[in-house]
Design a protein around this motif. Structure first.
Motif, PDB file in Angstrom:
ATOM      1  N   GLU A 186      54.544  14.669 -28.775  1.00 18.93           N
ATOM      2  CA  GLU A 186      55.628  14.476 -29.462  1.00 18.93           C
ATOM      3  C   GLU A 186      56.062  15.817 -29.803  1.00 18.93           C
ATOM      4  O   GLU A 186      57.482  15.967 -29.761  1.00 18.93           O
ATOM      5  CB  GLU A 186      55.258  13.786 -30.998  1.00 18.93           C
ATOM      6  CG  GLU A 186      54.624  12.178 -30.802  1.00 18.93           C
ATOM      7  CD  GLU A 186      54.333  11.650 -32.101  1.00 18.93           C
ATOM      8  OE1 GLU A 186      54.493  12.434 -33.134  1.00 18.93           O
ATOM      9  OE2 GLU A 186      54.234  10.500 -32.189  1.00 18.93           O
ATOM     10  N   SER A 187      55.462  16.781 -29.819  1.00 15.41           N
ATOM     11  CA  SER A 187      55.936  18.387 -30.197  1.00 15.41           C
ATOM     12  C   SER A 187      56.848  18.459 -28.940  1.00 15.41           C
ATOM     13  O   SER A 187      57.799  19.400 -29.118  1.00 15.41           O
ATOM     14  CB  SER A 187      54.679  19.159 -30.500  1.00 15.41           C
ATOM     15  OG  SER A 187      54.222  18.758 -31.595  1.00 15.41           O
ATOM     16  N   MET A 191      60.053  16.967 -28.994  1.00 18.95           N
ATOM     17  CA  MET A 191      60.634  17.433 -30.256  1.00 18.95           C
ATOM     18  C   MET A 191      61.616  18.621 -29.979  1.00 18.95           C
ATOM     19  O   MET A 191      62.721  18.924 -29.966  1.00 18.95           O
ATOM     20  CB  MET A 191      59.997  17.593 -31.621  1.00 18.95           C
ATOM     21  CG  MET A 191      59.479  16.403 -32.080  1.00 18.95           C
ATOM     22  SD  MET A 191      58.050  16.885 -33.417  1.00 18.95           S
ATOM     23  CE  MET A 191      58.727  17.844 -34.520  1.00 18.95           C
ATOM     24  N   SER A 202      63.868  15.449 -34.663  1.00 21.90           N
ATOM     25  CA  SER A 202      62.660  15.277 -35.646  1.00 21.90           C
ATOM     26  C   SER A 202      61.444  14.351 -34.885  1.00 21.90           C
ATOM     27  O   SER A 202      61.936  13.680 -34.108  1.00 21.90           O
ATOM     28  CB  SER A 202      63.225  14.711 -36.845  1.00 21.90           C
ATOM     29  OG  SER A 202      63.577  13.296 -36.697  1.00 21.90           O
ATOM     30  N   ARG A 203      60.380  14.508 -35.656  1.00 22.18           N
ATOM     31  CA  ARG A 203      59.243  13.631 -35.117  1.00 22.18           C
ATOM     32  C   ARG A 203      59.481  12.435 -35.130  1.00 22.18           C
ATOM     33  O   ARG A 203      59.055  11.331 -34.388  1.00 22.18           O
ATOM     34  CB  ARG A 203      58.110  14.149 -35.884  1.00 22.18           C
ATOM     35  CG  ARG A 203      56.703  13.407 -35.221  1.00 22.18           C
ATOM     36  CD  ARG A 203      55.410  13.937 -35.960  1.00 22.18           C
ATOM     37  NE  ARG A 203      55.158  15.336 -36.009  1.00 22.18           N
ATOM     38  CZ  ARG A 203      54.618  15.951 -34.944  1.00 22.18           C
ATOM     39  NH1 ARG A 203      54.240  15.519 -33.908  1.00 22.18           N
ATOM     40  NH2 ARG A 203      54.607  17.198 -34.796  1.00 22.18           N
ATOM     41  N   ILE A 240      61.495  10.986 -32.361  1.00 19.07           N
ATOM     42  CA  ILE A 240      60.735  10.719 -31.126  1.00 19.07           C
ATOM     43  C   ILE A 240      60.043   9.660 -31.205  1.00 19.07           C
ATOM     44  O   ILE A 240      59.843   8.752 -30.383  1.00 19.07           O
ATOM     45  CB  ILE A 240      59.924  12.099 -30.786  1.00 19.07           C
ATOM     46  CG1 ILE A 240      60.732  13.141 -30.619  1.00 19.07           C
ATOM     47  CG2 ILE A 240      58.713  11.745 -29.613  1.00 19.07           C
ATOM     48  CD1 ILE A 240      61.496  13.068 -29.331  1.00 19.07           C
ATOM     49  N   ASP A 292      65.191  18.643 -29.281  1.00 18.26           N
ATOM     50  CA  ASP A 292      65.733  19.389 -30.443  1.00 18.26           C
ATOM     51  C   ASP A 292      66.007  18.196 -31.533  1.00 18.26           C
ATOM     52  O   ASP A 292      67.012  18.209 -32.052  1.00 18.26           O
ATOM     53  CB  ASP A 292      66.946  20.059 -30.192  1.00 18.26           C
ATOM     54  CG  ASP A 292      67.315  21.053 -31.519  1.00 18.26           C
ATOM     55  OD1 ASP A 292      66.422  21.335 -32.432  1.00 18.26           O
ATOM     56  OD2 ASP A 292      68.603  21.252 -31.774  1.00 18.26           O
TER      57      ASP A 292
END
Length: 362
Positions: free
Chosen positions: A33-34, A37, A43-44, A47, A41
């Motif tokens: 997820e990171s 992200m 937010s979590r 995603i 660009d």
């Protein structure tokens, strides 16, 4: 909220396209997820919403504490048997020979209770890719496809490999892609052009120009047939001329090349022109007549496909037949047999010479 909604749909679509095209393969672990992200660009939450939809659609599975993986979507995303749809992709839809082919397909499959989903590539590989991705999501029961720029286009073979892995019935019409192995319905382009050229030899023509579209396999094969005929007559084989063009070339540029070659020849000027298809031949006749040429007195013109208009222009066009409606009917019957797990074989049609007024003996 609307902005987030638009973003998650875009992300979902991009990840899904990567799965459908096998950039992300079955069993692969997705980026975290990171990672997503940072890439998009967002937010979590955005995603997670995109991935949640892919989980619901059986493309992705979450493993607690171990990340996200691509599911075996070939097995869980089979065609919806209740929808009974057949995807038909052609290079053109509304003009030339294609309405006859498409109407014949539709008549056969609709009588069997199937609906047609139609896509048009305009002989553009990017449009072909967009259509394949869109239709893969719709999960049709089967596919009937005319390849796009079949002599040069390899950029979408990954998607055809995905269709094969789905084990969904599929056939090619008019040409095929190497290595894919779908059953194919096509004309004997090479043999028929050789016979046509030999016919022109038999009525006195020796200095023939062949004008062929070479980003489609049909054009390449027709050009080979033209050369084959000359190779069979070595005592005048040096009198042939070949002009090659691509489907993206403008007709006016092609006509300029033809007329410039003719004007620059002090001897052995062409006495006949064989065109890749009737569409080109009809436009060429109009162009030459505007310049004051008389057809066929000054030069004979021949096409390929027996387009309906060919019998109504002046002069009427000598051409080779194309089994438009028959190909459509046969493609429809073949795809229904494949859906029913019946054996089928590829079909080759043998065009017939249609003699009209655009050719004369010399």
């Amino acid at each position: 909220m609307p902005a987030n909604k638009a973003k998650y749909k875009i992300i979902k679509q991009q990840v899904k396209n990567n799965i459908l095209s096998a950039r992300y393969k079955i069993g692969d672990r997705l980026p975290t997820e990171s990672d997503f992200m940072a890439e998009f660009d967002v937010s979590r939450f955005t995603i997670r919403r995109a991935i949640d939809e892919l989980v619901n659609e059986n493309f992705v599975r979450r493993v607690q504490g171990n990340g996200m993986y691509i599911k075996d979507w070939h097995k869980v995303n089979k065609a919806d048997e209740d929808l009974r749809t057949i995807a038909v992709i052609t290079t053109h839809v509304a003009d030339y020979i294609f309405p006859n082919i498409i109407n014949a397909i539709d008549k056969v499959i609709s009588d069997a209770g199937y609906s047609l989903i139609l896509a048009n590539t305009h002989n553009d590989p990017k449009r072909e890719r967009d259509n394949l991705l869109r239709l893969l999501k719709l999960k049709p029961s089967a596919w009937i496809i005319e390849p796009t720029q079949s002599a040069v286009n390899r950029e979408n073979l990954d998607l055809y490999q995905q269709i094969k892995k789905l084990d969904v019935p599929a056939v090619f019409i008019n040409s095929s892609y190497p290595g894919i192995g779908f059953t194919c319905l096509k004309t004997d382009d090479r043999g028929s052009l050789s016979e046509l050229t030999n016919y022109l030899f038999s009525i006195g023509h020796r200095r023939i120009m062949g004008v062929f579209q070479i980003d489609d396999i049909q054009g390449v094969e027709r050009m080979k047939g033209f050369v084959d005929a000359y190779l069979g007559h070595p005592y005048f084989s040096d009198r042939q001329t070949t002009i090659m063009y691509k489907s993206t070339d403008d007709y006016d540029e092609i006509f300029t090349r033809i007329t410039n070659f003719y004007k620059n020849q002090t001897v052995d000027k062409p006495d006949a022109i064989i065109c890749y298809n009737d569409q080109l031949a009809i436009a060429l006749i109009d162009n030459l007549k505007e310049q004051g040429w008389k057809i066929p007195e000054d030069i004979s013109i021949i096409g390929f496909d027996d387009y309906n208009i060919s019998r109504y222009i002046t002069p009427t066009l000598t051409t080779l037949s194309h089994p438009k409606s028959q190909m459509g009917r046969d493609a429809g019957k073949m795809i229904l047999n494949l859906i029913d797990n019946k054996a089928v074989k590829s079909i080759t049609y043998y065009p017939e010479l249609v003699l009209r007024k655009s050719v004369m003996p010399i």
